[in-house]
Design an enzyme around this catalytic site. Structure first.
Site, PDB file in Angstrom:
ATOM      1  N   ARG A  59      84.288   3.141  18.780  1.00 35.64           N
ATOM      2  CA  ARG A  59      83.791   2.144  17.775  1.00 35.64           C
ATOM      3  C   ARG A  59      85.038   1.343  17.315  1.00 35.64           C
ATOM      4  NH1 ARG A  59      81.525   4.374  13.374  1.00 35.64           N
ATOM      5  NH2 ARG A  59      81.976   6.620  13.937  1.00 35.64           N
ATOM      6  N   VAL A 102      74.991   8.016  20.547  1.00 33.85           N
ATOM      7  CA  VAL A 102      75.759   8.145  21.750  1.00 33.85           C
ATOM      8  C   VAL A 102      75.183   9.339  22.427  1.00 33.85           C
ATOM      9  CG1 VAL A 102      78.098   8.619  22.481  1.00 33.85           C
ATOM     10  CG2 VAL A 102      77.873   7.306  20.463  1.00 33.85           C
ATOM     11  N   LEU A 132      79.620  13.813  18.814  1.00 38.74           N
ATOM     12  CA  LEU A 132      79.062  12.586  19.259  1.00 38.74           C
ATOM     13  C   LEU A 132      78.169  12.086  18.170  1.00 38.74           C
ATOM     14  CD1 LEU A 132      77.781  13.409  23.007  1.00 38.74           C
ATOM     15  CD2 LEU A 132      79.976  11.993  22.243  1.00 38.74           C
ATOM     16  N   ASP A 133      78.150  10.538  17.689  1.00 44.17           N
ATOM     17  CA  ASP A 133      77.438   9.881  16.855  1.00 44.17           C
ATOM     18  C   ASP A 133      75.987  10.030  17.420  1.00 44.17           C
ATOM     19  OD1 ASP A 133      79.444   9.179  15.340  1.00 44.17           O
ATOM     20  OD2 ASP A 133      79.641   7.365  16.391  1.00 44.17           O
ATOM     21  N   PRO A 134      74.834   9.884  16.581  1.00 39.57           N
ATOM     22  CA  PRO A 134      73.584  10.156  16.967  1.00 39.57           C
ATOM     23  C   PRO A 134      73.070   9.138  17.791  1.00 39.57           C
ATOM     24  CG  PRO A 134      73.740  10.088  14.678  1.00 39.57           C
ATOM     25  CD  PRO A 134      75.076   9.692  15.005  1.00 39.57           C
TER      26      PRO A 134
END
EC number: 5.4.99.25
Length: 298
Positions: free
Chosen positions: A181, A42, A38-40
Protein backbone atom coordinates in the site's frame (compact mmCIF):
# COMPACT_ATOMS: atom_id res chain seq x y z
CA UNK A 1 -0.38 -31.59 18.80
CA UNK A 2 0.13 -31.04 15.09
CA UNK A 3 3.46 -29.67 13.85
CA UNK A 4 3.94 -28.25 10.37
CA UNK A 5 2.41 -25.66 8.05
CA UNK A 6 -0.81 -25.23 6.10
CA UNK A 7 -0.95 -23.15 2.93
CA UNK A 8 -4.21 -21.22 3.04
CA UNK A 9 -5.75 -19.17 0.23
CA UNK A 10 -7.20 -16.36 2.36
CA UNK A 11 -10.46 -14.86 1.12
CA UNK A 12 -11.22 -11.15 1.30
CA UNK A 13 -13.05 -9.92 4.39
CA UNK A 14 -11.08 -11.85 7.01
CA UNK A 15 -8.09 -10.70 9.03
CA UNK A 16 -5.10 -13.01 9.30
CA UNK A 17 -5.98 -13.48 12.98
CA UNK A 18 -9.51 -14.55 11.96
CA UNK A 19 -7.96 -17.36 9.93
CA UNK A 20 -5.68 -18.35 12.82
CA UNK A 21 -8.66 -18.44 15.20
CA UNK A 22 -10.65 -20.68 12.87
CA UNK A 23 -7.75 -23.11 12.46
CA UNK A 24 -7.15 -23.24 16.21
CA UNK A 25 -10.66 -24.65 16.50
CA UNK A 26 -10.22 -27.04 13.59
CA UNK A 27 -6.93 -28.48 14.83
CA UNK A 28 -7.92 -28.13 18.50
CA UNK A 29 -4.68 -26.51 19.61
CA UNK A 30 -3.58 -23.05 20.68
CA UNK A 31 -0.16 -23.11 19.07
CA UNK A 32 -1.15 -21.73 15.67
CA UNK A 33 0.26 -18.64 13.96
CA UNK A 34 1.23 -17.24 10.56
CA UNK A 35 4.36 -15.94 8.85
CA UNK A 36 3.06 -12.60 7.59
CA UNK A 37 -0.11 -10.52 7.94
CA UNK A 38 -2.50 -9.97 5.06
CA UNK A 39 -4.92 -7.03 5.31
CA UNK A 40 -8.63 -7.99 5.37
CA UNK A 41 -9.17 -6.87 1.76
CA UNK A 42 -6.11 -8.76 0.48
CA UNK A 43 -6.48 -12.33 -0.78
CA UNK A 44 -3.96 -15.06 -1.42
CA UNK A 45 -1.31 -17.10 0.29
CA UNK A 46 -1.25 -17.10 4.08
CA UNK A 47 1.29 -19.54 5.52
CA UNK A 48 -0.12 -20.97 8.75
CA UNK A 49 2.33 -22.52 11.22
CA UNK A 50 1.30 -25.23 13.68
CA UNK A 51 2.91 -26.41 16.90
CA UNK A 52 6.70 -26.52 16.90
CA UNK A 53 6.76 -24.97 13.42
CA UNK A 54 5.90 -21.63 15.06
CA UNK A 55 9.56 -21.57 16.14
CA UNK A 56 10.62 -21.55 12.49
CA UNK A 57 8.84 -18.34 11.48
CA UNK A 58 12.09 -16.34 11.34
CA UNK A 59 13.63 -18.88 8.97
CA UNK A 60 10.53 -19.15 6.79
CA UNK A 61 10.26 -15.36 6.49
CA UNK A 62 13.73 -15.06 4.96
CA UNK A 63 12.23 -15.86 1.57
CA UNK A 64 10.78 -13.12 -0.63
CA UNK A 65 7.08 -12.45 -1.16
CA UNK A 66 5.33 -11.73 -4.44
CA UNK A 67 2.09 -9.88 -5.06
CA UNK A 68 -0.14 -9.02 -8.00
CA UNK A 69 -2.65 -6.24 -7.86
CA UNK A 70 -4.20 -3.10 -9.29
CA UNK A 71 -3.47 0.49 -8.32
CA UNK A 72 -5.36 3.69 -9.07
CA UNK A 73 -3.73 6.95 -10.10
CA UNK A 74 -5.71 10.08 -9.27
CA UNK A 75 -7.06 8.99 -5.89
CA UNK A 76 -5.64 8.80 -2.36
CA UNK A 77 -7.17 7.49 0.89
CA UNK A 78 -6.18 7.60 4.55
CA UNK A 79 -5.65 3.81 4.62
CA UNK A 80 -3.84 3.67 1.26
CA UNK A 81 -6.50 1.26 -0.03
CA UNK A 82 -10.19 1.33 -0.97
CA UNK A 83 -11.33 0.64 2.61
CA UNK A 84 -10.45 4.16 3.75
CA UNK A 85 -11.74 7.69 3.35
CA UNK A 86 -10.73 9.67 0.28
CA UNK A 87 -8.24 12.37 1.27
CA UNK A 88 -7.13 13.62 -2.14
CA UNK A 89 -8.29 13.49 -5.75
CA UNK A 90 -6.66 14.76 -8.90
CA UNK A 91 -8.39 14.58 -12.27
CA UNK A 92 -6.14 13.12 -14.95
CA UNK A 93 -6.77 14.49 -18.44
CA UNK A 94 -4.97 11.55 -20.03
CA UNK A 95 -3.10 8.37 -19.20
CA UNK A 96 0.45 8.74 -17.94
CA UNK A 97 3.11 7.96 -20.53
CA UNK A 98 4.53 4.45 -20.25
CA UNK A 99 8.14 5.65 -19.98
CA UNK A 100 7.24 7.84 -17.00
CA UNK A 101 5.50 4.97 -15.23
CA UNK A 102 8.41 2.62 -15.91
CA UNK A 103 10.90 5.14 -14.51
CA UNK A 104 8.76 5.51 -11.39
CA UNK A 105 8.46 1.73 -10.94
CA UNK A 106 12.19 1.20 -11.49
CA UNK A 107 13.11 3.86 -8.94
CA UNK A 108 11.99 1.55 -6.13
CA UNK A 109 14.20 -1.38 -7.09
CA UNK A 110 16.86 -2.28 -4.55
CA UNK A 111 17.15 -1.54 -0.84
CA UNK A 112 15.54 1.47 0.81
CA UNK A 113 13.82 2.68 3.97
CA UNK A 114 10.04 2.51 4.24
CA UNK A 115 7.87 4.22 6.85
CA UNK A 116 5.12 1.86 8.10
CA UNK A 117 1.64 3.31 7.51
CA UNK A 118 -0.51 4.39 10.46
CA UNK A 119 -3.09 1.82 9.41
CA UNK A 120 -0.88 -1.19 10.15
CA UNK A 121 -0.38 -3.88 12.78
CA UNK A 122 2.99 -2.45 13.84
CA UNK A 123 3.13 -1.88 17.60
CA UNK A 124 4.42 1.32 19.19
CA UNK A 125 4.28 1.69 22.95
CA UNK A 126 2.27 -1.51 23.27
CA UNK A 127 -0.47 -0.35 20.89
CA UNK A 128 -1.14 -1.22 17.27
CA UNK A 129 -0.77 1.76 14.97
CA UNK A 130 -4.21 1.14 13.48
CA UNK A 131 -5.76 1.59 16.93
CA UNK A 132 -4.27 5.08 17.12
CA UNK A 133 -5.13 5.84 13.49
CA UNK A 134 -8.80 5.06 14.11
CA UNK A 135 -8.76 7.72 16.83
CA UNK A 136 -7.40 10.20 14.33
CA UNK A 137 -3.92 10.14 15.85
CA UNK A 138 -0.67 10.19 13.91
CA UNK A 139 2.57 9.44 15.73
CA UNK A 140 6.23 9.24 14.83
CA UNK A 141 7.29 5.86 13.46
CA UNK A 142 10.66 4.33 12.71
CA UNK A 143 11.38 3.48 9.09
CA UNK A 144 12.28 -0.08 8.15
CA UNK A 145 14.78 -1.50 5.72
CA UNK A 146 13.08 -3.16 2.76
CA UNK A 147 14.19 -4.57 -0.56
CA UNK A 148 12.22 -4.49 -3.80
CA UNK A 149 13.36 -7.09 -6.32
CA UNK A 150 10.58 -6.48 -8.85
CA UNK A 151 7.97 -3.74 -9.30
CA UNK A 152 6.47 -3.32 -12.74
CA UNK A 153 3.32 -2.88 -14.77
CA UNK A 154 1.68 -6.02 -16.13
CA UNK A 155 -0.14 -5.61 -19.43
CA UNK A 156 -1.77 -2.39 -20.52
CA UNK A 157 -3.38 0.11 -18.18
CA UNK A 158 -6.99 1.31 -18.28
CA UNK A 159 -7.85 5.01 -18.39
CA UNK A 160 -11.30 6.19 -17.26
CA UNK A 161 -11.80 9.58 -18.90
CA UNK A 162 -15.04 10.24 -17.00
CA UNK A 163 -13.35 9.82 -13.60
CA UNK A 164 -9.94 11.08 -14.62
CA UNK A 165 -8.29 7.99 -13.17
CA UNK A 166 -5.85 5.40 -14.48
CA UNK A 167 -5.88 1.76 -13.37
CA UNK A 168 -2.60 -0.13 -13.52
CA UNK A 169 -2.06 -3.85 -12.99
CA UNK A 170 1.29 -4.60 -11.40
CA UNK A 171 3.50 -7.29 -9.90
CA UNK A 172 5.78 -6.70 -6.91
CA UNK A 173 8.41 -9.01 -5.44
CA UNK A 174 9.64 -7.75 -2.09
CA UNK A 175 11.32 -8.62 1.20
CA UNK A 176 9.39 -9.31 4.39
CA UNK A 177 7.84 -6.32 6.12
CA UNK A 178 7.24 -4.37 2.91
CA UNK A 179 3.91 -2.56 2.74
CA UNK A 180 2.60 -2.68 -0.83
CA UNK A 181 0.00 0.00 0.00
CA UNK A 182 2.77 2.39 0.96
CA UNK A 183 4.83 1.42 -2.08
CA UNK A 184 1.88 2.35 -4.29
CA UNK A 185 1.32 5.69 -2.59
CA UNK A 186 5.03 6.46 -2.96
CA UNK A 187 4.85 5.40 -6.61
CA UNK A 188 2.13 7.98 -7.17
CA UNK A 189 4.20 10.62 -5.40
CA UNK A 190 7.05 9.96 -7.85
CA UNK A 191 4.63 10.93 -10.61
CA UNK A 192 3.28 13.87 -8.66
CA UNK A 193 -0.10 12.16 -8.32
CA UNK A 194 -2.26 10.67 -5.56
CA UNK A 195 -2.37 6.86 -5.74
CA UNK A 196 -4.00 4.06 -3.81
CA UNK A 197 -4.26 0.28 -3.87
CA UNK A 198 -7.42 -1.04 -5.50
CA UNK A 199 -6.88 -4.77 -5.04
CA UNK A 200 -4.05 -7.09 -4.03
CA UNK A 201 -3.31 -10.81 -4.00
CA UNK A 202 -0.26 -12.55 -2.54
CA UNK A 203 0.90 -15.26 -4.89
CA UNK A 204 4.20 -16.31 -3.31
CA UNK A 205 5.54 -16.33 0.24
CA UNK A 206 8.23 -18.19 2.19
CA UNK A 207 9.16 -20.31 -0.81
CA UNK A 208 5.58 -21.45 -1.50
CA UNK A 209 3.11 -20.62 -4.28
CA UNK A 210 -0.59 -19.84 -3.91
CA UNK A 211 -1.22 -22.48 -6.61
CA UNK A 212 -0.47 -25.08 -3.95
CA UNK A 213 -2.66 -23.50 -1.28
CA UNK A 214 -6.05 -24.71 -0.06
CA UNK A 215 -9.24 -22.68 0.00
CA UNK A 216 -10.08 -21.85 3.62
CA UNK A 217 -13.65 -23.11 3.30
CA UNK A 218 -12.39 -26.48 2.06
CA UNK A 219 -10.19 -26.82 5.14
CA UNK A 220 -13.01 -25.84 7.49
CA UNK A 221 -15.42 -28.30 5.86
CA UNK A 222 -13.00 -31.23 5.83
CA UNK A 223 -13.45 -34.16 8.22
CA UNK A 224 -9.71 -34.84 7.97
CA UNK A 225 -8.00 -31.41 8.00
CA UNK A 226 -4.67 -32.95 8.99
CA UNK A 227 -4.26 -34.07 5.37
CA UNK A 228 -3.56 -30.44 4.46
CA UNK A 229 -0.56 -30.18 6.81
CA UNK A 230 2.92 -30.06 5.30
CA UNK A 231 5.03 -31.84 7.94
CA UNK A 232 8.02 -30.26 9.67
CA UNK A 233 10.39 -32.62 7.91
CA UNK A 234 9.62 -30.97 4.55
CA UNK A 235 10.24 -27.42 5.76
CA UNK A 236 13.33 -25.32 4.98
CA UNK A 237 14.47 -27.55 2.09
CA UNK A 238 17.50 -25.35 1.34
CA UNK A 239 19.04 -25.99 4.76
CA UNK A 240 21.31 -29.05 4.93
CA UNK A 241 20.23 -31.79 7.30
CA UNK A 242 22.11 -34.26 9.45
CA UNK A 243 20.68 -37.36 11.09
CA UNK A 244 22.11 -38.20 14.51
CA UNK A 245 22.37 -41.50 16.33
CA UNK A 246 21.17 -42.33 19.82
CA UNK A 247 24.35 -41.08 21.56
CA UNK A 248 24.21 -37.59 20.04
CA UNK A 249 20.45 -37.55 20.52
CA UNK A 250 20.86 -37.80 24.28
CA UNK A 251 22.95 -34.62 24.15
CA UNK A 252 20.71 -32.79 21.70
CA UNK A 253 17.40 -33.34 23.47
CA UNK A 254 18.91 -31.71 26.55
CA UNK A 255 20.29 -28.77 24.58
CA UNK A 256 23.85 -30.04 24.56
CA UNK A 257 26.64 -28.90 22.25
CA UNK A 258 28.21 -31.04 19.56
CA UNK A 259 31.93 -30.92 18.84
CA UNK A 260 31.94 -31.91 15.22
CA UNK A 261 29.59 -33.03 12.47
CA UNK A 262 30.56 -34.91 9.30
CA UNK A 263 29.24 -31.95 7.30
CA UNK A 264 31.00 -28.62 7.78
CA UNK A 265 28.01 -26.35 7.21
CA UNK A 266 26.00 -24.02 9.41
CA UNK A 267 23.15 -23.79 10.21
CA UNK A 268 22.06 -27.41 9.93
CA UNK A 269 18.78 -29.24 10.52
CA UNK A 270 19.14 -32.02 13.07
CA UNK A 271 17.05 -35.15 12.46
CA UNK A 272 16.53 -38.13 14.75
CA UNK A 273 14.50 -41.16 13.68
CA UNK A 274 13.49 -39.26 10.53
CA UNK A 275 12.04 -36.38 12.58
CA UNK A 276 13.18 -32.74 12.37
CA UNK A 277 14.16 -31.98 15.98
CA UNK A 278 16.43 -28.91 16.04
CA UNK A 279 18.51 -26.37 14.17
CA UNK A 280 22.16 -26.09 15.21
CA UNK A 281 24.67 -23.39 14.31
CA UNK A 282 28.46 -23.51 14.56
CA UNK A 283 29.94 -21.06 17.07
CA UNK A 284 33.43 -21.02 18.56
CA UNK A 285 34.23 -24.47 17.22
CA UNK A 286 31.05 -26.10 18.53
CA UNK A 287 27.61 -26.77 17.09
CA UNK A 288 25.12 -25.12 19.42
CA UNK A 289 21.30 -25.22 19.48
CA UNK A 290 19.62 -22.32 17.68
CA UNK A 291 16.07 -23.68 17.59
CA UNK A 292 14.86 -26.59 19.69
CA UNK A 293 11.88 -28.39 18.16
CA UNK A 294 11.87 -31.52 20.29
CA UNK A 295 8.62 -33.35 19.63
CA UNK A 296 7.09 -36.79 19.41
CA UNK A 297 3.67 -35.74 18.11
CA UNK A 298 2.29 -35.42 14.57
Amino acid sequence: MYNGIVLVDKPAGLTSFDVVAKLRKIFQQKQVGHTGTLDPSVTGLLVIVLGKATKLIDYLQENQKQYRGTLILGLKTDTQDMDGQVTEMQFLKEAIADFKKKAAFDSFLGSSDQLPPMYSAVKVGGKHLYELARKGETIERKSRKIKVMEFQQVGGSKFDASKGQEYINFVATVSKGTYIRTLIEDFGAKLGLPATMMRLRRIEADGYDVKNSINLEEILASKTPRKFIIPMEKLLPTLPKYSVGSDDWQLIKNGGWLKELPISVSPVKIFYNNSFQAIYEKQDGFYKPKKMLIHEDH
